[in-house]
Design a protein around this motif. Sequence first.
Motif, PDB file in Angstrom:
ATOM      1  N   THR A 157      -7.489  18.268  12.898  1.00 48.21           N
ATOM      2  CA  THR A 157      -7.652  18.540  11.475  1.00 48.21           C
ATOM      3  C   THR A 157      -8.669  17.575  10.899  1.00 48.21           C
ATOM      4  O   THR A 157      -8.952  16.523  11.478  1.00 48.21           O
ATOM      5  CB  THR A 157      -6.326  18.407  10.693  1.00 48.21           C
ATOM      6  N   VAL A 158      -9.218  17.936   9.759  1.00 50.76           N
ATOM      7  CA  VAL A 158     -10.125  17.065   9.015  1.00 50.76           C
ATOM      8  C   VAL A 158      -9.397  16.664   7.736  1.00 50.76           C
ATOM      9  O   VAL A 158      -9.221  17.494   6.847  1.00 50.76           O
ATOM     10  CB  VAL A 158     -11.447  17.786   8.680  1.00 50.76           C
ATOM     11  N   LEU A 166      -7.342  18.073   4.815  1.00 46.45           N
ATOM     12  CA  LEU A 166      -7.048  19.490   4.995  1.00 46.45           C
ATOM     13  C   LEU A 166      -6.117  19.705   6.198  1.00 46.45           C
ATOM     14  O   LEU A 166      -6.508  20.252   7.219  1.00 46.45           O
ATOM     15  CB  LEU A 166      -8.342  20.291   5.176  1.00 46.45           C
ATOM     16  N   HIS A 167      -4.877  19.307   6.045  1.00 49.12           N
ATOM     17  CA  HIS A 167      -3.955  19.402   7.173  1.00 49.12           C
ATOM     18  C   HIS A 167      -3.396  20.813   7.332  1.00 49.12           C
ATOM     19  O   HIS A 167      -2.713  21.098   8.325  1.00 49.12           O
ATOM     20  CB  HIS A 167      -2.838  18.383   7.008  1.00 49.12           C
ATOM     21  N   GLY A 168      -3.704  21.699   6.405  1.00 49.08           N
ATOM     22  CA  GLY A 168      -3.265  23.081   6.520  1.00 49.08           C
ATOM     23  C   GLY A 168      -4.200  23.949   7.325  1.00 49.08           C
ATOM     24  O   GLY A 168      -3.914  25.130   7.547  1.00 49.08           O
ATOM     25  N   VAL A 169      -5.333  23.383   7.758  1.00 49.04           N
ATOM     26  CA  VAL A 169      -6.320  24.125   8.547  1.00 49.04           C
ATOM     27  C   VAL A 169      -6.419  23.471   9.922  1.00 49.04           C
ATOM     28  O   VAL A 169      -6.946  22.360  10.056  1.00 49.04           O
ATOM     29  CB  VAL A 169      -7.702  24.139   7.865  1.00 49.04           C
ATOM     30  N   MET A 170      -5.924  24.156  10.930  1.00 47.70           N
ATOM     31  CA  MET A 170      -5.958  23.637  12.296  1.00 47.70           C
ATOM     32  C   MET A 170      -7.200  24.180  12.999  1.00 47.70           C
ATOM     33  O   MET A 170      -7.451  25.397  13.004  1.00 47.70           O
ATOM     34  CB  MET A 170      -4.713  24.071  13.067  1.00 47.70           C
ATOM     35  N   LEU A 171      -7.977  23.287  13.608  1.00 51.02           N
ATOM     36  CA  LEU A 171      -9.242  23.648  14.252  1.00 51.02           C
ATOM     37  C   LEU A 171      -9.199  23.282  15.738  1.00 51.02           C
ATOM     38  O   LEU A 171      -8.609  22.268  16.115  1.00 51.02           O
ATOM     39  CB  LEU A 171     -10.399  22.917  13.571  1.00 51.02           C
ATOM     40  N   THR A 172      -9.855  24.105  16.551  1.00 49.84           N
ATOM     41  CA  THR A 172      -9.953  23.815  17.979  1.00 49.84           C
ATOM     42  C   THR A 172     -11.355  24.164  18.457  1.00 49.84           C
ATOM     43  O   THR A 172     -11.852  25.271  18.188  1.00 49.84           O
ATOM     44  CB  THR A 172      -8.929  24.637  18.794  1.00 49.84           C
ATOM     45  N   ALA A 173     -12.012  23.231  19.133  1.00 48.01           N
ATOM     46  CA  ALA A 173     -13.341  23.465  19.691  1.00 48.01           C
ATOM     47  C   ALA A 173     -13.214  24.256  20.986  1.00 48.01           C
ATOM     48  O   ALA A 173     -12.417  23.907  21.859  1.00 48.01           O
ATOM     49  CB  ALA A 173     -14.047  22.133  19.953  1.00 48.01           C
TER      50      ALA A 173
END
Length: 305
Positions: free
Chosen positions: A149-150, A153-160
């Motif tokens: 997460t950034v 914004l812990h409600g948006v999970m990101l994965t590369a």
Amino acid sequence: MTILRVLGSAAGGGFPQWNCNCRHCDGVRNGTLRATPRTQSSIALRDAGQDWVLVNASPDILEQLRQSPALQPARQPRDTGIAGVVLMDAQIDHVTGLLMLREHRQALPVYATAAVLQDLATAFPLTRMLSHYCGLDTHTLALDDAPFTVPPLHGVMLTAVPLESKAPPYSPNRNAPQRGDNIGLRIVDAATGRRAFYAPGLGRIEPRVLDELQRADVVLVDGTCWRDDEMQQLGFSAKTAADMGHLALSGPGGMIETLDRLPAARKILIHINNTNPILVDDSPQRGLLADHGIEVAYDGMEITL
């Protein structure tokens, strides 16, 4: 709730491209085609708060911010809604906007793979240049399927997700690809579990990429060229779309054929080159996309997960 906003939907050079007089660029300048100008590709993400994550920072970032007032919440005399920047690659049209953000009050958080950060430290030394201004607070992205997460914004999970495409022409990896030169981004709303997959540069549909596409509720993917030999046929380049790291839309194994295999509720093309006829609203190619249930991204488009 995760909001995805398209800041820019065109490929490098934008639409119309400043030095191009192809039928499309000339037509949009003169109003003789049903087509809408577009800036260079980038998106922004937010959850329920006022802060946003930029995904790529295009050379058009200042104009994109002017067109997106929500990214400037004006909570204090100097303010921004930009909490950080995630980079998909080190291409000029995806990173040069970092220079435009040099007045940031603290070091700007930037998330990228080791390969991309290496290019930005050496081949295109933005890290060194910006050290004389705000500086960059760099975070190396893992390529092990681990979400990040950034903050805040812990409600948006990101994965590369590593992709097969091309490193920039100035990169030492241009003809010797490294894992992490290019990534796609899995975007998951932490509350609902709904997910998007964003990949503006996509050279080949590998099994793991097809899996990402099939599991996404929304796909926002490479729409650079209609034909693989598009630039050659117009006399603008000796390179094919594949040479530049992009999968053409038409033809066997092309992006349209791939998208037809997906259950996603929305299938959207982004990073569209000025030579691509899908930029013309009433073109046969645009009509064909509609027949296949495929949308064309535009600047200001918003998608809710």
